[in-house]
Design a protein around this motif. Sequence first.
Motif, PDB file in Angstrom:
ATOM      1  N   ALA A 439       0.828  -1.205   0.000  1.00 43.91           N
ATOM      2  CA  ALA A 439       0.000   0.000   0.000  1.00 43.91           C
ATOM      3  C   ALA A 439       0.868   1.263   0.000  1.00 43.91           C
ATOM      4  CB  ALA A 439      -0.921   0.005   1.211  1.00 43.91           C
ATOM      5  N   THR A 440       0.350   2.309  -0.613  1.00 44.83           N
ATOM      6  CA  THR A 440       1.049   3.597  -0.619  1.00 44.83           C
ATOM      7  C   THR A 440       1.057   4.223   0.769  1.00 44.83           C
ATOM      8  OG1 THR A 440       0.451   3.991  -2.916  1.00 44.83           O
ATOM      9  CG2 THR A 440       1.077   5.916  -1.600  1.00 44.83           C
ATOM     10  N   HIS A 441      -0.060   4.090   1.478  1.00 45.40           N
ATOM     11  CA  HIS A 441      -0.186   4.665   2.816  1.00 45.40           C
ATOM     12  C   HIS A 441       0.062   3.567   3.851  1.00 45.40           C
ATOM     13  CE1 HIS A 441      -2.214   7.661   0.324  1.00 45.40           C
ATOM     14  NE2 HIS A 441      -1.953   8.526   1.288  1.00 45.40           N
ATOM     15  N   GLN A 442       1.217   3.661   4.512  1.00 45.17           N
ATOM     16  CA  GLN A 442       1.628   2.650   5.471  1.00 45.17           C
ATOM     17  C   GLN A 442       1.337   3.102   6.902  1.00 45.17           C
ATOM     18  OE1 GLN A 442       2.752  -0.450   5.098  1.00 45.17           O
ATOM     19  NE2 GLN A 442       2.611  -0.353   2.856  1.00 45.17           N
ATOM     20  N   LEU A 443       0.976   2.139   7.742  1.00 51.26           N
ATOM     21  CA  LEU A 443       0.629   2.407   9.135  1.00 51.26           C
ATOM     22  C   LEU A 443       1.879   2.312  10.003  1.00 51.26           C
ATOM     23  CD1 LEU A 443      -2.191   2.976  10.391  1.00 51.26           C
ATOM     24  CD2 LEU A 443      -2.167   0.617  11.214  1.00 51.26           C
ATOM     25  N   GLY A 444       2.007   3.247  10.931  1.00 54.74           N
ATOM     26  CA  GLY A 444       3.107   3.221  11.889  1.00 54.74           C
ATOM     27  C   GLY A 444       2.571   3.244  13.301  1.00 54.74           C
ATOM     28  N   ILE A 445       3.120   2.397  14.183  1.00 49.24           N
ATOM     29  CA  ILE A 445       2.681   2.305  15.576  1.00 49.24           C
ATOM     30  C   ILE A 445       3.889   2.588  16.456  1.00 49.24           C
ATOM     31  CG2 ILE A 445       1.606   0.848  17.326  1.00 49.24           C
ATOM     32  CD1 ILE A 445       0.971  -0.886  14.525  1.00 49.24           C
ATOM     33  N   GLY A 446       3.798   3.617  17.252  1.00 49.72           N
ATOM     34  CA  GLY A 446       4.923   4.011  18.089  1.00 49.72           C
ATOM     35  C   GLY A 446       4.591   3.918  19.561  1.00 49.72           C
ATOM     36  N   LEU A 447       5.521   3.373  20.327  1.00 47.21           N
ATOM     37  CA  LEU A 447       5.363   3.262  21.774  1.00 47.21           C
ATOM     38  C   LEU A 447       6.418   4.087  22.487  1.00 47.21           C
ATOM     39  CD1 LEU A 447       4.764  -0.578  22.129  1.00 47.21           C
ATOM     40  CD2 LEU A 447       3.107   1.223  22.673  1.00 47.21           C
ATOM     41  N   ALA A 711       4.327  15.846  31.684  1.00 55.26           N
ATOM     42  CA  ALA A 711       4.254  14.423  31.366  1.00 55.26           C
ATOM     43  C   ALA A 711       3.903  14.169  29.906  1.00 55.26           C
ATOM     44  CB  ALA A 711       3.223  13.745  32.273  1.00 55.26           C
ATOM     45  N   GLY A 712       2.884  14.860  29.396  1.00 56.15           N
ATOM     46  CA  GLY A 712       2.464  14.635  28.024  1.00 56.15           C
ATOM     47  C   GLY A 712       3.569  14.926  27.033  1.00 56.15           C
ATOM     48  N   THR A 713       4.320  15.986  27.282  1.00 56.39           N
ATOM     49  CA  THR A 713       5.423  16.349  26.395  1.00 56.39           C
ATOM     50  C   THR A 713       6.484  15.261  26.371  1.00 56.39           C
ATOM     51  OG1 THR A 713       5.033  18.579  27.246  1.00 56.39           O
ATOM     52  CG2 THR A 713       6.925  18.279  25.801  1.00 56.39           C
ATOM     53  N   ILE A 714       6.754  14.675  27.542  1.00 53.60           N
ATOM     54  CA  ILE A 714       7.824  13.694  27.658  1.00 53.60           C
ATOM     55  C   ILE A 714       7.465  12.392  26.951  1.00 53.60           C
ATOM     56  CG2 ILE A 714       9.107  12.282  29.334  1.00 53.60           C
ATOM     57  CD1 ILE A 714       8.871  14.725  31.254  1.00 53.60           C
ATOM     58  N   GLY A 715       6.230  11.947  27.097  1.00 52.97           N
ATOM     59  CA  GLY A 715       5.830  10.690  26.483  1.00 52.97           C
ATOM     60  C   GLY A 715       5.470  10.790  25.014  1.00 52.97           C
ATOM     61  N   ALA A 716       4.936  11.937  24.595  1.00 50.95           N
ATOM     62  CA  ALA A 716       4.399  12.041  23.235  1.00 50.95           C
ATOM     63  C   ALA A 716       5.484  12.087  22.172  1.00 50.95           C
ATOM     64  CB  ALA A 716       3.513  13.280  23.120  1.00 50.95           C
ATOM     65  N   THR A 717       6.548  12.838  22.428  1.00 49.51           N
ATOM     66  CA  THR A 717       7.569  13.018  21.390  1.00 49.51           C
ATOM     67  C   THR A 717       8.140  11.688  20.900  1.00 49.51           C
ATOM     68  OG1 THR A 717       8.129  15.213  22.244  1.00 49.51           O
ATOM     69  CG2 THR A 717       9.746  14.154  20.817  1.00 49.51           C
ATOM     70  N   PRO A 718       8.657  10.815  21.787  1.00 46.19           N
ATOM     71  CA  PRO A 718       9.202   9.552  21.270  1.00 46.19           C
ATOM     72  C   PRO A 718       8.143   8.607  20.723  1.00 46.19           C
ATOM     73  CG  PRO A 718       9.300   9.600  23.668  1.00 46.19           C
ATOM     74  CD  PRO A 718       8.908  10.965  23.223  1.00 46.19           C
ATOM     75  N   ALA A 719       6.916   8.657  21.255  1.00 45.45           N
ATOM     76  CA  ALA A 719       5.867   7.781  20.739  1.00 45.45           C
ATOM     77  C   ALA A 719       5.553   8.124  19.287  1.00 45.45           C
ATOM     78  CB  ALA A 719       4.611   7.885  21.598  1.00 45.45           C
ATOM     79  N   VAL A 720       5.371   9.409  18.996  1.00 48.83           N
ATOM     80  CA  VAL A 720       5.076   9.831  17.627  1.00 48.83           C
ATOM     81  C   VAL A 720       6.296   9.613  16.731  1.00 48.83           C
ATOM     82  CG1 VAL A 720       4.424  11.795  16.175  1.00 48.83           C
ATOM     83  CG2 VAL A 720       3.328  11.480  18.405  1.00 48.83           C
ATOM     84  N   HIS A 721       7.465   9.939  17.238  1.00 50.16           N
ATOM     85  CA  HIS A 721       8.704   9.735  16.483  1.00 50.16           C
ATOM     86  C   HIS A 721       8.870   8.260  16.112  1.00 50.16           C
ATOM     87  CE1 HIS A 721      13.358  10.412  16.351  1.00 50.16           C
ATOM     88  NE2 HIS A 721      12.847  10.282  15.153  1.00 50.16           N
ATOM     89  N   ASN A 722       8.699   7.378  17.090  1.00 48.02           N
ATOM     90  CA  ASN A 722       8.813   5.941  16.827  1.00 48.02           C
ATOM     91  C   ASN A 722       7.769   5.467  15.826  1.00 48.02           C
ATOM     92  OD1 ASN A 722      11.003   5.555  18.511  1.00 48.02           O
ATOM     93  ND2 ASN A 722       9.789   4.898  20.268  1.00 48.02           N
ATOM     94  N   ALA A 723       6.578   6.057  15.886  1.00 48.27           N
ATOM     95  CA  ALA A 723       5.517   5.652  14.964  1.00 48.27           C
ATOM     96  C   ALA A 723       5.891   5.972  13.522  1.00 48.27           C
ATOM     97  CB  ALA A 723       4.205   6.339  15.339  1.00 48.27           C
ATOM     98  N   VAL A 724       6.465   7.139  13.298  1.00 53.24           N
ATOM     99  CA  VAL A 724       6.844   7.520  11.936  1.00 53.24           C
ATOM    100  C   VAL A 724       7.915   6.577  11.400  1.00 53.24           C
ATOM    101  CG1 VAL A 724       7.844   9.324  10.498  1.00 53.24           C
ATOM    102  CG2 VAL A 724       6.216   9.931  12.302  1.00 53.24           C
ATOM    103  N   VAL A 725       8.930   6.301  12.211  1.00 56.68           N
ATOM    104  CA  VAL A 725       9.992   5.386  11.772  1.00 56.68           C
ATOM    105  C   VAL A 725       9.415   3.990  11.545  1.00 56.68           C
ATOM    106  CG1 VAL A 725      12.206   4.342  12.376  1.00 56.68           C
ATOM    107  CG2 VAL A 725      11.760   6.734  12.963  1.00 56.68           C
ATOM    108  N   ASP A 726       8.520   3.562  12.427  1.00 59.49           N
ATOM    109  CA  ASP A 726       7.919   2.232  12.312  1.00 59.49           C
ATOM    110  C   ASP A 726       7.143   2.075  11.006  1.00 59.49           C
ATOM    111  OD1 ASP A 726       7.046  -0.382  13.546  1.00 59.49           O
ATOM    112  OD2 ASP A 726       5.089   0.577  13.331  1.00 59.49           O
TER     113      ASP A 726
END
Length: 753
Positions: A439-447, A711-726
């Motif tokens: 698929a052209t649009h790929q899903l990414g899941i970041g934790l 807290a939200g700032t600390i957890g969100a950045t790597p979760a979204v970052h990991n999702a894009v790479v994933d």
Amino acid sequence: MSILGTRVERREDPRLLTAGGTYVDDLRDPALDGALHVTYVRSPLAHAKITEIDTSAARELPGVVGVFTAADVDLPPFPPNAGISGPPPAAMARPHLASGTVRYVGEPVAVVLTETRALGEDAAELVSVDYEPLDPVVDVGDALRDEVLLFPEAGTNVTGTSGELDDSLFEGCEVVVTKQIENQRVAAAPLEVRTAACAWDGDKVTLWLSNQNAQSCRDELMANLGLPQEQIRVITPDVGGGFGAKIGVEQEAALLAFLAKRAGRPVKWVESRSENLVAMTHGRAQRQVVTIGGRRDGTVLAYRLEIVQDVGAYPRMGAFLPLLTRFMASGVYDIPKAESIARAVVTNTTPIGAYRGAGRPEATAAVERAIDLFAAETGVDPAEVRRRNLVRPEQFPYSTPGGMTYDTGEYLKGLDAVLDAADYRALREEQAKRRAEGATHQLGIGLASYVEITAPNNTEGETGRVEIRPDGSVLVLTGSSPHGQGHWTSYAMLVSDQLGIDLDKIEVVHGDTDLIPKGVGTMGSRSLQLGGSAVHRAAVDVKEKARKLAAELIEIDEADVELTDGSWQVRGTPNVSLSWAELAQRAEEGLAADVHFTEDRPTFPFGSHLAVVEVDTETGKVNYLRHVTVDDAGVIINPVLTEGQRHGGIAQGAAQALLEEVSYDADGNPQNASLADYAFITAAELPSFELLTMETPTTLNPLGVKGIGEAGTIGATPAVHNAVVDAVSHLGVRHIDMPTTPERVWKAIQAHS
């Protein structure tokens, strides 16, 4: 039934939504009548010698009251902030106006006083400054080489080093992964830019500052102006956002006291948005190298974090932040061997200060990327790698390799809650289906699983005063200083819970050093656990004083007096009662209590975030679809305020992962001098956040609360970052530096196609 834990709407909002806030630029205080406007002349070069400044044309302009340069200012420079290995070199002190050398684009060189603000802009353009350009140092790698020195008298660009490395750290590991990561520079960009006003009354000066800590600002001014405490008053009106960048006094604001004295008139300074973006302290700006090793079954045995911190042109709080990153380096994981090292260097860029999370998000971003890199190398699912290595509940209080002692935590419970709520298995199945179909649009899941330190300056404590007025209303004075958090609401709830007095009869006052001489302020997610605990204990003390007084007035034993429905009664005889107003009127010395509350050590909130994105592999565009979180900050006093903090933090953290970056060209010219150039996230780019509730109380304060502001700032950045790479990892991509813009994502895909 206690009011605590209920959904109480913010008491601050009716005024803000109807009359509006009163910010420094809105002040109509008579003391500021006839105020002159302050405009700064700023350097257009990143590194240069000042050979001449000609102010004559500006002085001759009608309506110009004065023009000043460093030669006119007799105030000492601000000494460098504390660093990671003691104070940075004294030669790196920060002047009010550049003297001899400019070290970043936007550094103040001269200042103009005018009758109108518009005239100030015209007059500033008439100040002629001749510069002799010097080679700029923009990259931290170049700064470390010390080939071009920002402060030749210091002999180095390094402001401090901390930590040691063990060459044998990864012995016995079956898998070892190393990666350099950029935790990019970002701008705080508060809605209210930096503003200040100043007026003298005899030998006493009052400054109105948009800040996060009035008392600390006063203390900085005392040292800089050479005045005793009683001659300085700092007032904090409404503040339109701080995010750490409004901690302390800026040199531009401190100079106002000098200018008002010289002019014999009050003065006001309101910077422009472009000034704010290039001259207000920036955040983050760490270059990191992560190395992680362990067994092929996903067990992590060793972790190393190497940090180079860009502190900008002058050592501000950025020179200290790597210590917080080192403290929290191993995150939520029980890693047998973990170490870190940090170096901090000056560059010809805007100085670095605190920015929401201040050192802790950098630690989480590093270790969470490392965990995903390790998972990819071992072939073990990222969720399973986390599950196998999390600190277990029975290990608390848990001592970390970084020297921290985590108070309480349920890390695995939080992770599992997020995985279940998001239906992690179904997401992975959908991802596998899209990959199989090409698929052209790929899903990414970041934790991302995180732990952070809140109230790191816990030993300084916080002050609180509760006073019953003669009419039965309550005055609460707090050293905490809100800039959007909802202190009035939460502190009024704490008082109402103890005293049974309606919220509408409780006034919360902050940010005036004459009314509240002692205080620390709001930063490091410290307000509720320290300031709230102080207010809570003051309310308890007032309650006990009232019980004793009521017993004396009714002439019965204290044990027979009870507080019911906001009045003091004889137990079992409600017709014999005293109101709070009656008690306050008959108390000879008033009915009040003061408390200074400190904690034995900081608290450690924690949580897990799961982000889902969709990446268009043909264009690199990222579509942010879902965000599911647990952010456990102990006992929740008011879910409305807690959710507000989480929403804002998640948005800010996601923005760093996706959009935000302050960049410079090779000559040190900023590329983001307006919001047309600085990518600012809006509601259109954000999904509705799915917030799960979990409360793990701490025993370190009477409320059982921990901080929630960052807290939200600390957890969100790597979760979204990991999702894009994933999303593109199946194409061979292992890492993309933040922000994950379409261009960067597309280039990463092309590099592996």
